[in-house]
Design a protein around this motif. Sequence first.
Motif, PDB file in Angstrom:
ATOM      1  N   TRP A 261     -42.572  16.071 -20.391  1.00  0.00           N
ATOM      2  CA  TRP A 261     -43.098  16.609 -18.976  1.00  0.00           C
ATOM      3  C   TRP A 261     -41.947  17.115 -18.560  1.00  0.00           C
ATOM      4  N   ILE A 416     -47.768  12.668 -14.074  1.00  0.00           N
ATOM      5  CA  ILE A 416     -47.855  14.296 -15.032  1.00  0.00           C
ATOM      6  C   ILE A 416     -49.281  14.631 -15.440  1.00  0.00           C
ATOM      7  N   PHE A 438     -44.365  18.581 -10.941  1.00  0.00           N
ATOM      8  CA  PHE A 438     -44.269  17.989 -12.743  1.00  0.00           C
ATOM      9  C   PHE A 438     -45.205  18.598 -13.645  1.00  0.00           C
ATOM     10  N   GLY A 440     -46.208  18.995 -17.200  1.00  0.00           N
ATOM     11  CA  GLY A 440     -47.337  18.505 -18.585  1.00  0.00           C
ATOM     12  C   GLY A 440     -47.029  19.285 -19.320  1.00  0.00           C
ATOM     13  N   LYS A 455     -40.065  21.627 -25.381  1.00  0.00           N
ATOM     14  CA  LYS A 455     -38.982  21.316 -23.984  1.00  0.00           C
ATOM     15  C   LYS A 455     -38.228  21.731 -23.556  1.00  0.00           C
TER      16      LYS A 455
END
Length: 472
Positions: A261, A416, A438, A440, A455
């Motif tokens: 996340w 999340i 957030f 996810g 990520k």
Amino acid sequence: MQQQLTDMEAMMWALESNPNLASTMGSLMILERPPDPEWVHAAWSKAVAAVPRLRLRVEGSSLGLGSAHWILDTTFDLGHHVRYLRLPARASYQDLADTAVQWINDPFDRSRPLWECLILSGLPGGKGALISKLHHSIADGLGALEMAGEIYDFGEVGPKPKPRDINQVIAELIAEEKVAAVTTKSNDSGDSDDHHEPGGRNILGRVGSVASLLADRHRITAAGNDAVNAARAVANQFPGLGGHSGSPLWAERSRNRRLEWLEIPLDQLKTAARTRGVRLNDIFVAASAEGVLRYHDEFAVQLPEISSTVVVSTRRDGDDPTVNAFTPASIPLPGHGVGTEERVAYINSEIQLRRDALRSHRDLLGSVSGLAAALPSNLTASLTLDQARRVDLATSNVPGPPLPVFFGGQLIQRWIPVGPVSGTALNVTLLSYNDMCFVGMHIDPSAVAETKLFKNCLRAGFGDLGVRARIR
């Protein structure tokens, strides 16, 4: 009394004859401290008493060619749905993420109401956590947030709720159902017609009685063609992309999952959208596309088009907030060779067109979903999974509470989202909470092998749009 599943709910229920198409929504909340167990029990007992879907289970065939209903779970056990776990000594946030993704992806006990939560202690700094999961047939993301009003305190910590006696609640509901059943039976003055259920759930209702169907071989062929065509129509709606083959780098699929996340100040996303004259969701989808392309750059793979689905809300004013009102829209996104700003403009225009079209034809979408739910589930699931394997990126944006939220007397510091992968390469879901967003990433590692790399690529993708994302 029994309540029939809506067409979309019935389709999601039927599709799960294949576990790769599970439509479980999850979330991971990090709390200031572990919550008070008595407070938790009282809050959930109050919620179960107030929200019918939390005490209902599904009864009926998940094999297609039939209908499914919501019915009261007469043996409801809150202890099954609310559980506790202490993480091992020196557990990290990575351990927490691994626990969350494994628990969220464990299949539901389909003989019980389709929701569970896990409350954890033993986190770094003495923090607590709440992992929750909810089957998408119960509610969509917005509907789940409406239910949250019965469980959480908004803005400030409220008084500890008074627990409800769930056994008494269930007993009273059973008694009410018995009275209603007797009344209905005494008022029933006509013959029932089991072949004409709403929403087209019984395929035989579309072609006449069993006897007349069997007597006409041409109609048998037509009925079979109707079944296949209907299944293909739903497969293309949820969540396919026709003939597009998807990324050659992300072709593999499995039931394994990873969770990552990012954290982003909400005002930065709003500024990025406002300066371009687009919606916040357009910036989110564009940044996700940039992340996909940057990941492919790392492996020297050119991607002329990104096969994607974007969840579009079809909710209208006055709709029951706890009932599903969404559909995944298949939107191929421009890939390499198109500039960032040009991609943002395309996304803004295309999503608006799809949103308007889907809301205008919501009833038709429901009819198609209802027909699919009436088909043998292995047929619909097979076609849907074939389409889902072609999807590189599934995105969803859920507007969350704009103020602090408390659970069990403790502040929720991070919220999340964990959206369903459902056979795609990955799901990226954004949830706004208080003054933060957030993001996810629910990833199939057989497709996206380097999850940490993705990520970082997604973080850089937001940076391409002037948004600074943080990595926890």
